[in-house]
Structure formats: C-alpha cells, structure tokens
Design a protein around this motif. Structure first.
Motif, PDB file in Angstrom:
ATOM      1  N   UNK A  16      25.506  -0.175  -3.681  1.00 45.67           N
ATOM      2  CA  UNK A  16      24.100  -0.394  -3.941  1.00 45.67           C
ATOM      3  C   UNK A  16      23.826  -1.891  -3.792  1.00 45.67           C
ATOM      4  N   UNK A  17      22.974  -2.211  -2.867  1.00 43.46           N
ATOM      5  CA  UNK A  17      22.626  -3.612  -2.634  1.00 43.46           C
ATOM      6  C   UNK A  17      21.414  -3.985  -3.472  1.00 43.46           C
ATOM      7  N   UNK A  18      21.564  -5.028  -4.244  1.00 43.56           N
ATOM      8  CA  UNK A  18      20.459  -5.545  -5.044  1.00 43.56           C
ATOM      9  C   UNK A  18      20.181  -6.968  -4.594  1.00 43.56           C
ATOM     10  N   UNK A  19      18.909  -7.286  -4.411  1.00 43.35           N
ATOM     11  CA  UNK A  19      18.547  -8.652  -4.068  1.00 43.35           C
ATOM     12  C   UNK A  19      17.201  -8.975  -4.689  1.00 43.35           C
ATOM     13  N   UNK A  20      16.928 -10.245  -4.773  1.00 44.40           N
ATOM     14  CA  UNK A  20      15.655 -10.703  -5.322  1.00 44.40           C
ATOM     15  C   UNK A  20      14.748 -11.100  -4.159  1.00 44.40           C
ATOM     16  N   UNK A  21      13.534 -10.563  -4.152  1.00 44.27           N
ATOM     17  CA  UNK A  21      12.571 -10.931  -3.119  1.00 44.27           C
ATOM     18  C   UNK A  21      11.522 -11.846  -3.737  1.00 44.27           C
ATOM     19  N   UNK A  22      11.133 -12.861  -2.996  1.00 38.91           N
ATOM     20  CA  UNK A  22      10.149 -13.826  -3.496  1.00 38.91           C
ATOM     21  C   UNK A  22       8.765 -13.207  -3.421  1.00 38.91           C
ATOM     22  N   UNK A  23       8.071 -13.205  -4.555  1.00 40.39           N
ATOM     23  CA  UNK A  23       6.726 -12.650  -4.624  1.00 40.39           C
ATOM     24  C   UNK A  23       5.677 -13.762  -4.541  1.00 40.39           C
ATOM     25  N   UNK A  24       5.927 -14.879  -5.241  1.00 38.52           N
ATOM     26  CA  UNK A  24       4.935 -15.951  -5.282  1.00 38.52           C
ATOM     27  C   UNK A  24       5.633 -17.295  -5.468  1.00 38.52           C
ATOM     28  N   UNK A  25       5.170 -18.311  -4.723  1.00 33.54           N
ATOM     29  CA  UNK A  25       5.659 -19.680  -4.881  1.00 33.54           C
ATOM     30  C   UNK A  25       4.472 -20.588  -5.184  1.00 33.54           C
ATOM     31  N   UNK A  26       4.636 -21.444  -6.193  1.00 30.67           N
ATOM     32  CA  UNK A  26       3.555 -22.324  -6.628  1.00 30.67           C
ATOM     33  C   UNK A  26       4.080 -23.748  -6.706  1.00 30.67           C
ATOM     34  N   UNK A  27       3.365 -24.682  -6.092  1.00 26.45           N
ATOM     35  CA  UNK A  27       3.732 -26.100  -6.205  1.00 26.45           C
ATOM     36  C   UNK A  27       3.125 -26.648  -7.488  1.00 26.45           C
ATOM     37  N   UNK A  28       3.941 -27.368  -8.250  1.00 28.60           N
ATOM     38  CA  UNK A  28       3.490 -27.957  -9.511  1.00 28.60           C
ATOM     39  C   UNK A  28       3.335 -29.461  -9.342  1.00 28.60           C
ATOM     40  N   UNK A  29       2.352 -30.043 -10.027  1.00 32.32           N
ATOM     41  CA  UNK A  29       2.105 -31.483  -9.956  1.00 32.32           C
ATOM     42  C   UNK A  29       2.735 -32.249 -11.116  1.00 32.32           C
ATOM     43  N   UNK A  30       3.631 -31.607 -11.844  1.00 35.37           N
ATOM     44  CA  UNK A  30       4.277 -32.253 -12.978  1.00 35.37           C
ATOM     45  C   UNK A  30       5.414 -33.163 -12.511  1.00 35.37           C
ATOM     46  N   UNK A  31       5.823 -34.063 -13.387  1.00 32.71           N
ATOM     47  CA  UNK A  31       6.961 -34.938 -13.100  1.00 32.71           C
ATOM     48  C   UNK A  31       8.261 -34.158 -13.218  1.00 32.71           C
ATOM     49  N   UNK A  32       9.150 -34.375 -12.274  1.00 32.71           N
ATOM     50  CA  UNK A  32      10.484 -33.787 -12.337  1.00 32.71           C
ATOM     51  C   UNK A  32      11.277 -34.512 -13.425  1.00 32.71           C
ATOM     52  N   UNK A  33      11.939 -33.788 -14.332  1.00 34.27           N
ATOM     53  CA  UNK A  33      12.732 -34.438 -15.373  1.00 34.27           C
ATOM     54  C   UNK A  33      13.952 -35.193 -14.823  1.00 34.27           C
ATOM     55  N   UNK A  34      14.363 -34.902 -13.608  1.00 35.77           N
ATOM     56  CA  UNK A  34      15.538 -35.546 -13.015  1.00 35.77           C
ATOM     57  C   UNK A  34      15.171 -36.793 -12.210  1.00 35.77           C
ATOM     58  N   UNK A  35      14.242 -36.635 -11.237  1.00 35.66           N
ATOM     59  CA  UNK A  35      13.940 -37.758 -10.334  1.00 35.66           C
ATOM     60  C   UNK A  35      12.557 -38.365 -10.594  1.00 35.66           C
ATOM     61  N   UNK A  36      11.782 -37.789 -11.502  1.00 32.50           N
ATOM     62  CA  UNK A  36      10.452 -38.277 -11.905  1.00 32.50           C
ATOM     63  C   UNK A  36       9.426 -38.263 -10.770  1.00 32.50           C
ATOM     64  N   UNK A  37       9.673 -37.503  -9.725  1.00 33.86           N
ATOM     65  CA  UNK A  37       8.729 -37.366  -8.627  1.00 33.86           C
ATOM     66  C   UNK A  37       7.644 -36.369  -9.036  1.00 33.86           C
ATOM     67  N   UNK A  38       6.404 -36.600  -8.613  1.00 33.28           N
ATOM     68  CA  UNK A  38       5.303 -35.735  -9.033  1.00 33.28           C
ATOM     69  C   UNK A  38       4.937 -34.659  -8.030  1.00 33.28           C
TER      70      UNK A  38
END
Length: 115
Positions: free
Chosen positions: A1-23
């Motif tokens: 039985x093959x199980x995989x995850x399919x992408x339903x929705x992608x959203x770009x966020x304008x928040x700061x990255x906690x690692x590189x601080x890029x917005x």
C-alpha cells in the motif's frame, strides 16, 4: 500500500524566519494523505502542516515559532479546507465484485435447480 502526502495549499508568509531573520522566505504548506493499493485509491482526512524557510532551507518546527508566526498559522489553519475524503475503486476491484456477483447468482441458480 503506497501512502504519500499531496500538497493541497501553499501560502507565503511575511513573518521573520527565526533562523535567518529574512521576511520573505517563509512558506506554509498544507498536505493531505493519499493512499493507493491494487484495488483502490483514496484521499484520507489526515492532514499535515509545515512551515519552511525557502531562503535558508530550514523547516521551522512549532518550538521555534514566534507569537506572530503562531497567530498567522492559526488563522491560515482555520481558513484551510481539505479535500473531502473519498475512495475510487480500480478495475480489479470492479472485476472482483462482478465475479463475486456472478458466483452468487450461479450458486442461487444451482440451489433452486435442485429443488
């Protein structure tokens, strides 16, 4: 039985990255589990979410989230509607069902013929 995850929705966020601080690098992705066997294909109710920074290629786990990221995530999670769970039978399944039906009809005919 093959199980995989399919992408339903992608959203770009304008928040700061906690690692590189890029917005402009954070992306929230909603995925839904998809199962496929020899008899059927199905979309399940199980969903997953992931926040990734495309600038530094880091997955941002909930432990690293700021309050702003958490608020935006909760808003997007409430706005997200997954696909309905469904099952689609393949040809093999339909052939097995038809064969079983024919066998049942033949069995009933044999029983009626002996009476």
């Amino acid at each position: 039985m093959a199980e995989k995850l399919i992408t339903i929705k992608e959203i770009k966020l304008n928040n700061n990255c906690p690692e590189c601080y890029n917005t402009n690098g954070l992306q929230l992705t909603f995925k839904q589990k998809f199962k496929e066997t020899t008899l059927y294909k199905s979309i399940t109710d199980e969903t997953t979410q992931e926040i990734e920074c495309k600038t530094c290629n880091t997955i941002i786990y909930p432990v690293m989230w700021t309050d702003d990221i958490e608020r935006v995530f909760e808003y997007q999670r409430k706005a997200f509607t997954p696909k309905k769970s469904s099952i689609k039978l393949k040809k093999k399944a339909w052939l097995l069902i038809a064969l079983l039906g024919i066998l049942i009809i033949a069995g009933v005919a044999v029983v009626i013929g002996y009476k």
